[in-house]
Scaffold this motif. Structure first.
Motif, mmCIF file in Angstrom:
data_model
loop_
_atom_site.group_PDB
_atom_site.id
_atom_site.type_symbol
_atom_site.label_atom_id
_atom_site.label_comp_id
_atom_site.label_asym_id
_atom_site.label_seq_id
_atom_site.Cartn_x
_atom_site.Cartn_y
_atom_site.Cartn_z
ATOM 1 N N GLU A 1 4.116 150.190 -32.823
ATOM 2 C CA GLU A 1 3.263 151.628 -33.004
ATOM 3 C C GLU A 1 4.368 152.506 -33.048
ATOM 4 O O GLU A 1 4.902 152.785 -33.081
ATOM 5 C CB GLU A 1 3.388 151.399 -30.674
ATOM 6 C CG GLU A 1 2.017 152.377 -30.564
ATOM 7 C CD GLU A 1 0.824 152.082 -31.565
ATOM 8 O OE1 GLU A 1 1.162 152.918 -32.793
ATOM 9 O OE2 GLU A 1 0.086 151.655 -30.968
ATOM 10 N N THR A 2 3.520 153.850 -33.496
ATOM 11 C CA THR A 2 4.168 155.231 -33.847
ATOM 12 C C THR A 2 5.286 155.428 -33.300
ATOM 13 O O THR A 2 5.822 156.338 -33.849
ATOM 14 C CB THR A 2 2.839 156.480 -34.074
ATOM 15 O OG1 THR A 2 2.424 156.348 -33.632
ATOM 16 C CG2 THR A 2 1.829 155.688 -35.946
ATOM 17 N N ASP A 3 4.965 155.603 -31.861
ATOM 18 C CA ASP A 3 5.933 155.813 -30.901
ATOM 19 C C ASP A 3 7.462 155.278 -30.869
ATOM 20 O O ASP A 3 8.401 155.446 -29.815
ATOM 21 C CB ASP A 3 5.624 156.404 -29.660
ATOM 22 C CG ASP A 3 5.090 154.877 -28.922
ATOM 23 O OD1 ASP A 3 4.869 153.601 -29.640
ATOM 24 O OD2 ASP A 3 5.010 154.980 -27.835
ATOM 25 N N SER A 4 7.779 153.929 -31.943
ATOM 26 C CA SER A 4 8.217 153.668 -31.377
ATOM 27 C C SER A 4 9.921 154.296 -32.047
ATOM 28 O O SER A 4 11.421 153.996 -31.754
ATOM 29 C CB SER A 4 8.265 151.979 -32.647
ATOM 30 O OG SER A 4 7.332 150.718 -32.177
ATOM 31 N N ARG A 5 9.673 155.061 -32.585
ATOM 32 C CA ARG A 5 10.845 155.815 -33.438
ATOM 33 C C ARG A 5 11.303 156.942 -32.487
ATOM 34 O O ARG A 5 12.510 157.044 -32.725
ATOM 35 C CB ARG A 5 10.563 156.995 -34.379
ATOM 36 C CG ARG A 5 8.975 157.768 -34.871
ATOM 37 C CD ARG A 5 9.081 158.497 -36.108
ATOM 38 N NE ARG A 5 7.755 159.344 -35.448
ATOM 39 C CZ ARG A 5 6.328 159.484 -34.593
ATOM 40 N NH1 ARG A 5 5.782 157.761 -35.685
ATOM 41 N NH2 ARG A 5 4.961 160.688 -34.858
ATOM 42 N N HIS A 6 10.773 156.935 -31.273
ATOM 43 C CA HIS A 6 10.725 157.913 -30.499
ATOM 44 C C HIS A 6 11.338 157.275 -29.482
ATOM 45 O O HIS A 6 12.288 157.439 -28.469
ATOM 46 C CB HIS A 6 9.276 158.559 -29.158
ATOM 47 C CG HIS A 6 8.908 159.289 -30.414
ATOM 48 N ND1 HIS A 6 8.678 160.513 -31.133
ATOM 49 C CD2 HIS A 6 7.138 158.990 -30.526
ATOM 50 C CE1 HIS A 6 8.068 160.990 -31.774
ATOM 51 N NE2 HIS A 6 7.168 160.323 -31.335
#
Length: 458
Positions: free
Chosen positions: A144-149
């Motif tokens: 998911e794109t919020d994994s980096r956060h």
């Protein structure tokens, strides 16, 4: 003479038999009609319950899978070659809190500007089989794109992780979840798939080796809606918006509605004005809810300039819509009180006010309470009036006060139903319906419990 007597007796017996047959035929016809009516009623109830069961079964079958989500178990290495950042600031001797906080915020700002997708990519490549070839974009589509956060926040919380390796769980993407759960046929062509063949193959390998596993979807209850990271979208913001609106409805509609009903039923003189008011209240109860939305948009938004998409405006609109229901139900409960109770109270020397508040009103508390909570539950499920005051806006935060922007559970269901990622959000929509129904059932259960308690006291 004997023949005449015998003939009369025979005629009388025949007439008696005819009457008996007529009576029996009438009884048989009546019993048949009653049986038809009885079984028609039973059939109607069974049919209604069947439709309700089908509805609930459909919602459950579609919604239960949404309460599980695919999690990626990654071994994350904060490689200094990728995470090029100076060590976190350390408070110097004599340094003020303001200076230290400023330095720390500057460091966090630099951390946020780093390309954390490279860390996510490196972690995914480390989990993939040795030598597996896959494009960076396809690889990142698995997480998911919020994994980096998530990975960045872990580093901000513990800067000593620089150069170290740690285990971190992140969400798999919505497209990956669709592939794992079979929301898209595996036999469909590549043009109909949301992921490339290398990504789909790697996901299957991750599932086989335990890198991806399913767990309970706590994010539905702890997160707000998200467009950038659909897999992490939740109902917390919508739930808080609905809660604020219901509190406003209870605080305003209940006392105003009950007081209005008491005045109209017990104290108001019978005149043309009261008749006109009663007719208008009955008409308002039948007005479509979207009309109240138009009234709320014109009155509360355009005239009083209340914040757009705020629970305060939504609560006021729902209060106007709920008031007629509460007034009519309360008046019905007051009318059901025996006149002898009023006469007995007045005969014992009580004033009219004492008679109403000390004798009549306590008897009607269970009915009034039930009608009130049913009216509030009905307001909880309204969508049309909220759409007209802007509560269908995308809000990515939890409202802290009734003046903050928010949405509501029915509106969130409406938004998810129209989401472009239909394969993923179809189950999420059913899950949101389950949460809304559970909330409404809870309100009705509270009404039944309180009614039972009050009836016992009475």
């Amino acid at each position: 003479m004997a023949n005449t007597t015998a003939s009369a007796i025979s005629t009388g017996l025949q007439a008696s038999r005819d009457r008996t047959k007529l009576i029996r035929d009438g009884l048989r016809k009546r019993h048949t009609t009653e049986a038809i009516f009885k079984w028609s009623g039973v059939g109607a109830i069974i049919l209604a319950l069947g439709f309700v069961a089908i509805l609930f079964a459909d919602v459950l079958v579609k919604g239960i899978p949404a309460f599980t989500q695919a999690n990626l178990h990654l071994t994350v290495t904060y490689d200094p070659a990728i995470v090029k950042i100076d060590p976190a600031p350390v408070r110097a001797a004599g340094q003020s809190d303001a200076d230290f906080n400023r330095a720390n915020l500057d460091w966090q700002r630099k951390v946020a500007l780093l390309n954390w997708n490279k860390v996510v990519e490196a972690s995914l490549r480390a989990a993939a089989p040795a030598g597996y070839e896959i494009d960076s974009k396809d690889l990142l589509s698995i997480a998911e794109t919020d994994s980096r956060h998530t990975i960045r926040e872990r580093f901000v919380a513990d800067p000593s992780l620089l150069g170290k390796t740690t285990e971190i769980d992140v969400l798999a993407s919505a497209n990956a979840a669709n592939w794992i759960k079979g929301n898209i046929s595996r036999d469909a062509s590549d043009a109909q798939q949301q992921l490339t063949p290398p990504a789909r193959t790697l996901i299957d390998q991750f599932v086989d080796n335990g890198t991806i596993s399913n767990g309970f979807a706590w994010s539905i209850f702890t997160n707000v809606d998200s467009r950038a990271a659909p897999a992490s979208a939740g109902l917390l913001g919508a739930f808080m918006g609905s809660l604020f609106m219901m509190l406003i409805v209870i605080i305003l509609a209940v006392p105003i509605g009950v007081a209005s009903a008491i005045y109209l039923e017990e104290f108001a003189p019978k005149s043309r004005w009261t008749d006109l008011i009663e007719v208008n209240i009955n008409n308002l109860a039948a007005v479509p809810s979207i009309v109240f939305g138009l009234l709320g948009a014109a009155l509360f938004i355009n005239t009083f300039h209340l914040p757009l998409s705020a629970p305060l405006a939504g609560g006021l609109v729902l209060t106007l819509m709920t008031l007629p229901t509460i007034i009519i139900a309360t008046r019905g409960a007051l009318q059901g009180v025996s006149p002898s109770l009023r006469q007995a109270a007045l005969g014992m020397g009580a004033s009219k006010t004492q008679m109403v508040f000390h004798h009549v009103l306590p008897v009607t508390f269970p009915s009034i309470l039930t009608a009130t909570i049913i009216g509030v539950a009905q307001a909880l499920g309204e969508t049309a009036p909220l759409l007209l005051i802007g509560m269908n806006a995308f809000v990515a935060s939890v409202p802290a006060t009734p003046l903050d922007q928010a949405t509501a559970l029915p509106v969130q269901i409406f938004l998810w139903q129209g989401n472009e990622n239909r394969n993923f959000f179809e189950s999420r929509t059913s899950a949101a319906i389950m949460v809304l129904l559970a909330f409404m059932i809870l309100l009705n259960a509270v009404a039944i419990f309180l009614r039972t308690r009050l009836e016992r006291r009475a």
